[in-house]
Design a protein around this motif. Structure first.
Motif, short mmCIF file in Angstrom:
data_model
loop_
_atom_site.label_atom_id
_atom_site.label_comp_id
_atom_site.label_asym_id
_atom_site.label_seq_id
_atom_site.Cartn_x
_atom_site.Cartn_y
_atom_site.Cartn_z
N LEU A 80 39.94 20.25 -25.16
CA LEU A 80 38.70 20.71 -26.05
C LEU A 80 37.53 19.74 -25.33
N PHE A 81 37.74 18.57 -25.12
CA PHE A 81 36.85 17.56 -24.66
C PHE A 81 36.36 18.08 -23.26
N ALA A 82 37.31 18.56 -22.54
CA ALA A 82 37.08 19.02 -21.19
C ALA A 82 36.20 20.12 -21.09
N GLY A 83 36.32 21.14 -22.20
CA GLY A 83 35.67 22.17 -22.30
C GLY A 83 34.29 21.92 -22.66
N PHE A 84 34.14 20.98 -23.63
CA PHE A 84 32.72 20.72 -23.89
C PHE A 84 32.04 19.83 -22.99
N THR A 85 32.66 19.01 -22.21
CA THR A 85 32.00 18.11 -21.08
C THR A 85 31.73 19.19 -19.79
N LEU A 86 32.55 19.98 -19.54
CA LEU A 86 32.33 20.77 -18.43
C LEU A 86 31.35 21.96 -18.71
N MET A 87 31.44 22.95 -19.56
CA MET A 87 30.64 23.84 -19.75
C MET A 87 28.98 23.60 -19.76
N PRO A 88 28.78 22.52 -20.45
CA PRO A 88 27.16 22.41 -20.51
C PRO A 88 26.64 21.80 -19.25
N ASN A 89 27.45 21.15 -18.47
CA ASN A 89 27.14 20.77 -17.10
C ASN A 89 26.97 21.94 -16.17
N PHE A 90 27.89 23.04 -16.51
CA PHE A 90 27.95 24.17 -15.63
C PHE A 90 26.83 25.09 -15.65
#
Length: 478
Positions: A292-302
């Motif tokens: 979950l935190f990987a998705g919420f961290t990576l997606m905004p950066n991408f």
């Protein structure tokens, strides 16, 4: 030794609210838990503004996020134990009161040190979800308990998503950061009032003496672990400082286990942690927390990466929050149906199924990420998968423990998610920083694919663990 005798079930049943009032208990506690979770993510998009406004370095400002997670990790098992000793209502109101105080201090802060104090007070609210789950198990009738726990468990992901949206709106229409803290202060004040009206203690406190040595050792081990994870990139993973922190974490947690086994009234019952009925939920929770935190961290950066580099969408902070909106909404929707699903299919099976869907989200991103609709498919799958898993994890974590130990079992489960999320933040940051486009500090698309592949592997492992432990804990047919 203080008595740990629990009151008769009939007494607790008589004091429970009627079916008509049960929704008020769940809604009130869900608002409180979501508010406590929003404070964790709302600061992340504002770190550049904090650096500028407070004239601090990137490393210094990052503590505004790290210190909150450290305090949350320490407070979660401690306050959960105190809720059994002194009453759930007192600990819920204390936690929310500290969140209000921290939000106000953050809103009037004029220096980094003042902001850090605010984040320490806010971070304690990470204990809100296990405290709320304990209250729901005490107050709700059996037929509504699984639904209530499912909704509360899903508030972690919902709150994270709303935190990004809140920061996005603030970033879109203002130039500072204090508005976020004023909004959090108002929300937490409202949550405090609702909780005071909705919650009462139906079980007398067990009493006892605080396990201070256990609390100190646990706090020390968690500080060493999370500090090592959060600073690994800046200090160097092979540096003496990081290796020393990890070694210290191992030594302190070993001493903690020894002390807890010899203490008459331990902070955490070690036998409950290692019991086959709870260990599977804790491991799955850590892995799902990572995803979950990987998705919420990576997606905004991408999505905020400029299109000129060959990928990304050049989205604003608010735009990044909108990309994550399907995850937030679906976690809320799925959690409302979790109770009926748990009664029909079992919590462990739903955790396994949700983990498979969450894995599909990460794998979809690896295969397709060139168009905005590809990202919406990925965030939709993430919301379905993690929402279903988290909603069922709340039940899986407590269904095999005594009612008097519900808060502690929920605390261990929440702590596992917190550790998984901490690892995700540091690990993905390290991966993105180590694989950049030549001559720039912009991560390559390969770095994102690698990170999402690791997230997929984690949730696939979570599915296997949930299925295996569900089978081990299956009650024999009569």
């Amino acid at each position: 030794m203080a008595s740990t005798k629990t009151p008769p079930v009939t007494q607790a049943a008589e004091d429970r609210p009627t079916a008509g009032r049960s929704w008020f208990v769940v809604v009130s506690l869900s608002i409180a838990a979501a508010t406590a979770t929003i404070q964790q993510s709302a600061v992340l998009p504002l770190l550049p503004r904090l650096q500028q406004s407070l004239h601090a370095s990137v490393t210094s400002v990052s503590w505004a996020f790290t210190i909150s997670m450290l305090c949350g990790a320490i407070a979660t098992p401690l306050l959960s134990r105190f809720s059994d000793m002194y009453g759930r209502r007192k600990m819920l109101l204390l936690t929310l009161g500290l969140l209000v105080a921290g939000s106000v201090v953050g809103a009037v802060s004029t220096s980094l040190s003042m902001l850090i104090v605010a984040r320490v007070l806010q971070g304690i609210s990470a204990a809100m979800i296990p405290l709320a789950i304990g209250a729901v198990r005490d107050l709700l009738p059996p037929e509504k308990m699984a639904s209530g726990i499912g909704i509360l468990s899903a508030t972690m992901g919902i709150g994270v998503g709303l935190g990004f949206l809140l920061s996005g709106v603030i970033a879109e229409y203002s130039s500072g950061y204090r508005s976020v803290f004023w909004i959090l202060a108002a929300m937490s004040t409202a949550a405090t009032v609702l909780t005071a009206l909705a919650v009462r203690d139906v079980r007398p406190p067990t009493g006892g003496r605080p396990d201070l040595p256990g609390a100190i050792l646990l706090a020390g081990s968690l500080v060493c672990l999370l500090l090592g994870i959060s600073q690994g990139k800046s200090w160097g993973w092979s540096s003496a400082g990081i290796l020393g922190l990890f070694a210290g974490a191992v030594v302190l947690v070993t001493l903690w286990v020894v002390v807890e086994r010899r203490t008459a009234e331990p902070l955490v019952d070690i036998s409950m942690i290692t019991h086959r009925g709870t260990v599977g939920a804790s491991l799955a929770s850590m892995l799902l927390g990572f995803a979950l935190f990987a998705g919420f961290t990576l997606m905004p950066n991408f999505v905020q990466t400029p299109k000129q580099v060959g990928y990304g969408f050049g989205a604003s902070v608010l735009g990044a929050g909108i990309f994550l909106l399907p995850t937030t909404l679906l976690m809320l929707v799925v959690s409302t149906f979790a109770g009926g699903l748990v009664r029909r299919y079992s919590a462990s099976n739903l955790v396994a199924a949700g983990s498979v869907v969450a894995a599909a989200s990460s794998l979809w991103f690896v295969a397709r990420h060139d168009h905005s609709y590809d990202l919406y498919v990925a965030t939709t799958l993430l919301g379905l998968g993690v929402g279903l898993s988290f909603a069922a994890l709340g039940t899986m974590a407590v269904e095999h423990v005594e009612p008097s130990k519900t808060a502690v079992a929920s605390a261990v489960n929440s702590l596992s998610r917190l550790v998984g999320g901490s690892i995700a933040g540091s690990a993905t940051a390290a991966l993105l920083a180590s694989d950049t486009i030549k001559g720039t500090q912009v991560p390559t698309v390969h770095a994102y694919n690698t990170s999402f592949s690791i997230a997929a592997a984690c949730v696939i492992l979570a599915a296997v663990i949930a299925a295996v432990f569900g089978r081990l804990n299956r009650k024999p047919a009569r």
